[in-house]
Motif scaffolding. Structure first.
Motif, PDB file in Angstrom:
ATOM      1  N   GLY A  73     -19.744  18.809   2.844  1.00 35.83           N
ATOM      2  CA  GLY A  73     -18.333  18.762   2.501  1.00 35.83           C
ATOM      3  C   GLY A  73     -17.443  18.832   3.732  1.00 35.83           C
ATOM      4  O   GLY A  73     -16.408  18.156   3.815  1.00 35.83           O
ATOM      5  N   VAL A  74     -17.849  19.633   4.701  1.00 37.90           N
ATOM      6  CA  VAL A  74     -17.099  19.740   5.955  1.00 37.90           C
ATOM      7  C   VAL A  74     -17.118  18.408   6.698  1.00 37.90           C
ATOM      8  O   VAL A  74     -16.079  17.918   7.166  1.00 37.90           O
ATOM      9  CB  VAL A  74     -17.679  20.860   6.842  1.00 37.90           C
ATOM     10  CG1 VAL A  74     -17.054  20.809   8.243  1.00 37.90           C
ATOM     11  CG2 VAL A  74     -17.452  22.225   6.213  1.00 37.90           C
ATOM     12  N   LEU A  75     -18.294  17.802   6.808  1.00 31.02           N
ATOM     13  CA  LEU A  75     -18.422  16.534   7.532  1.00 31.02           C
ATOM     14  C   LEU A  75     -17.556  15.439   6.915  1.00 31.02           C
ATOM     15  O   LEU A  75     -16.863  14.699   7.626  1.00 31.02           O
ATOM     16  CB  LEU A  75     -19.891  16.088   7.536  1.00 31.02           C
ATOM     17  CG  LEU A  75     -20.861  16.898   8.405  1.00 31.02           C
ATOM     18  CD1 LEU A  75     -22.301  16.477   8.102  1.00 31.02           C
ATOM     19  CD2 LEU A  75     -20.554  16.719   9.882  1.00 31.02           C
ATOM     20  N   HIS A 116     -16.794  20.963  -2.747  1.00 30.90           N
ATOM     21  CA  HIS A 116     -15.384  21.196  -3.073  1.00 30.90           C
ATOM     22  C   HIS A 116     -14.838  22.353  -2.252  1.00 30.90           C
ATOM     23  O   HIS A 116     -13.723  22.282  -1.700  1.00 30.90           O
ATOM     24  CB  HIS A 116     -15.242  21.486  -4.571  1.00 30.90           C
ATOM     25  CG  HIS A 116     -13.930  22.115  -4.942  1.00 30.90           C
ATOM     26  ND1 HIS A 116     -13.764  23.486  -5.009  1.00 30.90           N
ATOM     27  CD2 HIS A 116     -12.725  21.576  -5.253  1.00 30.90           C
ATOM     28  CE1 HIS A 116     -12.524  23.753  -5.351  1.00 30.90           C
ATOM     29  NE2 HIS A 116     -11.864  22.617  -5.510  1.00 30.90           N
ATOM     30  N   ASP A 117     -15.605  23.443  -2.172  1.00 26.19           N
ATOM     31  CA  ASP A 117     -15.147  24.613  -1.422  1.00 26.19           C
ATOM     32  C   ASP A 117     -14.903  24.264   0.044  1.00 26.19           C
ATOM     33  O   ASP A 117     -13.916  24.709   0.643  1.00 26.19           O
ATOM     34  CB  ASP A 117     -16.185  25.735  -1.522  1.00 26.19           C
ATOM     35  CG  ASP A 117     -16.395  26.216  -2.950  1.00 26.19           C
ATOM     36  OD1 ASP A 117     -15.507  25.951  -3.800  1.00 26.19           O
ATOM     37  OD2 ASP A 117     -17.436  26.831  -3.226  1.00 26.19           O
ATOM     38  N   SER A 154     -19.330   4.582   3.886  1.00 29.23           N
ATOM     39  CA  SER A 154     -19.452   5.827   4.646  1.00 29.23           C
ATOM     40  C   SER A 154     -19.840   6.926   3.665  1.00 29.23           C
ATOM     41  O   SER A 154     -19.241   7.061   2.590  1.00 29.23           O
ATOM     42  CB  SER A 154     -18.126   6.183   5.322  1.00 29.23           C
ATOM     43  OG  SER A 154     -17.799   5.244   6.322  1.00 29.23           O
ATOM     44  N   THR A 155     -20.838   7.712   4.027  1.00 32.61           N
ATOM     45  CA  THR A 155     -21.344   8.697   3.066  1.00 32.61           C
ATOM     46  C   THR A 155     -22.053   9.838   3.785  1.00 32.61           C
ATOM     47  O   THR A 155     -22.390   9.730   4.970  1.00 32.61           O
ATOM     48  CB  THR A 155     -22.320   8.020   2.071  1.00 32.61           C
ATOM     49  OG1 THR A 155     -22.674   8.954   1.038  1.00 32.61           O
ATOM     50  CG2 THR A 155     -23.585   7.560   2.765  1.00 32.61           C
ATOM     51  N   VAL A 156     -22.257  10.915   3.059  1.00 34.77           N
ATOM     52  CA  VAL A 156     -23.075  12.026   3.541  1.00 34.77           C
ATOM     53  C   VAL A 156     -24.441  11.872   2.912  1.00 34.77           C
ATOM     54  O   VAL A 156     -24.581  11.907   1.680  1.00 34.77           O
ATOM     55  CB  VAL A 156     -22.450  13.388   3.176  1.00 34.77           C
ATOM     56  CG1 VAL A 156     -23.370  14.520   3.624  1.00 34.77           C
ATOM     57  CG2 VAL A 156     -21.075  13.537   3.833  1.00 34.77           C
TER      58      VAL A 156
END
Length: 324
Positions: free
Chosen positions: A161-163, A193-194, A282-284
């Motif tokens: 989530g941070v990335l 989400h957090d 673009s994805t994690v």
């Protein structure tokens, strides 16, 4: 009438006990005898009673897998890897779709226990902790943390989530949307989400959160969710979608509205799934193959009576491509 091992024994001219030893590979038996027995079995189309054999050796070499929905690409791909590694270690897989239905999930667990599976991999979570701990079988959870006492394998959802959020912030997006499944569900994916909220809070950037309802993977609902997002917030210029499926829906809606990606709206997905349309997304990326491999490895170690880690968190990777 079904062929029995007594029929095979009469054809080969040996005892029923000898046929049983061949089937279970017990004791010394000549290669010539084994060959004769297997030829007779093939000729007579003999099908071993797997349940009876598993009861006799107290092991079925079958493991159960319960997931929410095999049609979702993430679960489809992780199932593929779990089946591969299970088969590699001499195990077969019984696959169950819970569709996030508590009654259905419980019935499948009862079925797996009645079928004498050696252990269960849980990728679904609809029941109480007490109901899972009462299963009394080796159990590993996948992308779900049911209890601190039940081994869990997941990827690093918070770091992911941070990335994703930092990428959109670094691209100078001024109003960012976060799209996800229902946040009331007790899922590890909520950490995405957090992380998003922590990254955008206190920044000179607008943000909005949209979530699906509680009823699982309804792809038509994704379309309505994304459409409502752009109707209510036409100035959105960045979207972090908590799945690649949601991200693809965002791209589709942008095209419908004449918004160019990434010039007008930048989009980041999550999962790193391999389906049509994701080549430029673009994805994690989650380490799906490794998650499947470890789920099988740790379950088999449990079956063998060995201790395994209670929590395994695997790193994720940001893949920046054409949508940002």
């Amino acid at each position: 009438m079904a062929v029995t091992i007594k029929d095979i024994a009469e054809k080969v001219g040996v005892s029923v006990t000898t046929i049983s030893r061949v089937l279970n590979n017990r004791g010394y038996l000549s290669d010539d005898l084994k060959k004769k027995v297997h030829e007779a079995m093939e000729e007579m189309n003999y099908q071993p009673n797997e349940l009876a054999r598993s009861l006799s050796r107290k092991k079925s070499n079958v493991i159960g897998l319960i997931i929410p929905d095999i049609s979702h690409p993430f679960f489809g791909q992780i199932t593929k890897h779990i089946e591969y590694y299970a088969y590699k270690h001499g195990y077969k897989l019984m696959l169950c779709n819970s569709l996030l239905n508590k009654k259905k999930e419980k019935e499948y667990i009862d079925l797996l226990r009645a079928s004498q599976v050696d252990g269960i991999i849980m990728g679904s979570h609809t029941m109480s902790v007490k109901e899972y701990t009462s299963i009394k079988l080796p159990l590993v959870t996948l992308d779900r943390q049911i209890s601190k006492s039940i081994p869990c394998i997941s990827s690093d959802n918070y770091s992911g989530g941070v990335l994703a959020t930092k990428l959109l912030l670094n691209k100078k997006c001024r109003k960012i949307a976060y799209l996800s499944g229902n946040l009331r569900l007790n899922l590890l994916a909520k950490q995405r989400h957090d992380a998003f909220i922590e990254q955008v809070s206190g920044k000179d950037v607008g943000f909005v959160v949209k979530q699906t309802d509680l009823n699982g993977f309804k792809y038509k609902e994704y379309e309505n969710l994304v459409r409502a997002l752009f109707e209510e917030h036409p100035d959105i210029d960045g979207v972090f979608a908590s799945s690649d499926i949601l991200a693809l829906q965002v791209i589709k809606e942008c095209r419908r509205r004449g918004k160019a990606v990434p010039e007008h709206v930048k989009v980041v997905g999550y999962d790193g799934i391999q389906i049509g349309g994701t080549d430029d997304l673009s994805t994690v990326e989650q380490p799906v193959k490794k998650m499947g491999e470890l789920a099988v490895k740790y379950l088999l170690r449990q079956i063998a009576g060995e201790d395994i880690p209670l929590e395994t968190i695997l790193p994720v990777k940001l893949l920046e491509k054409g949508t940002t």
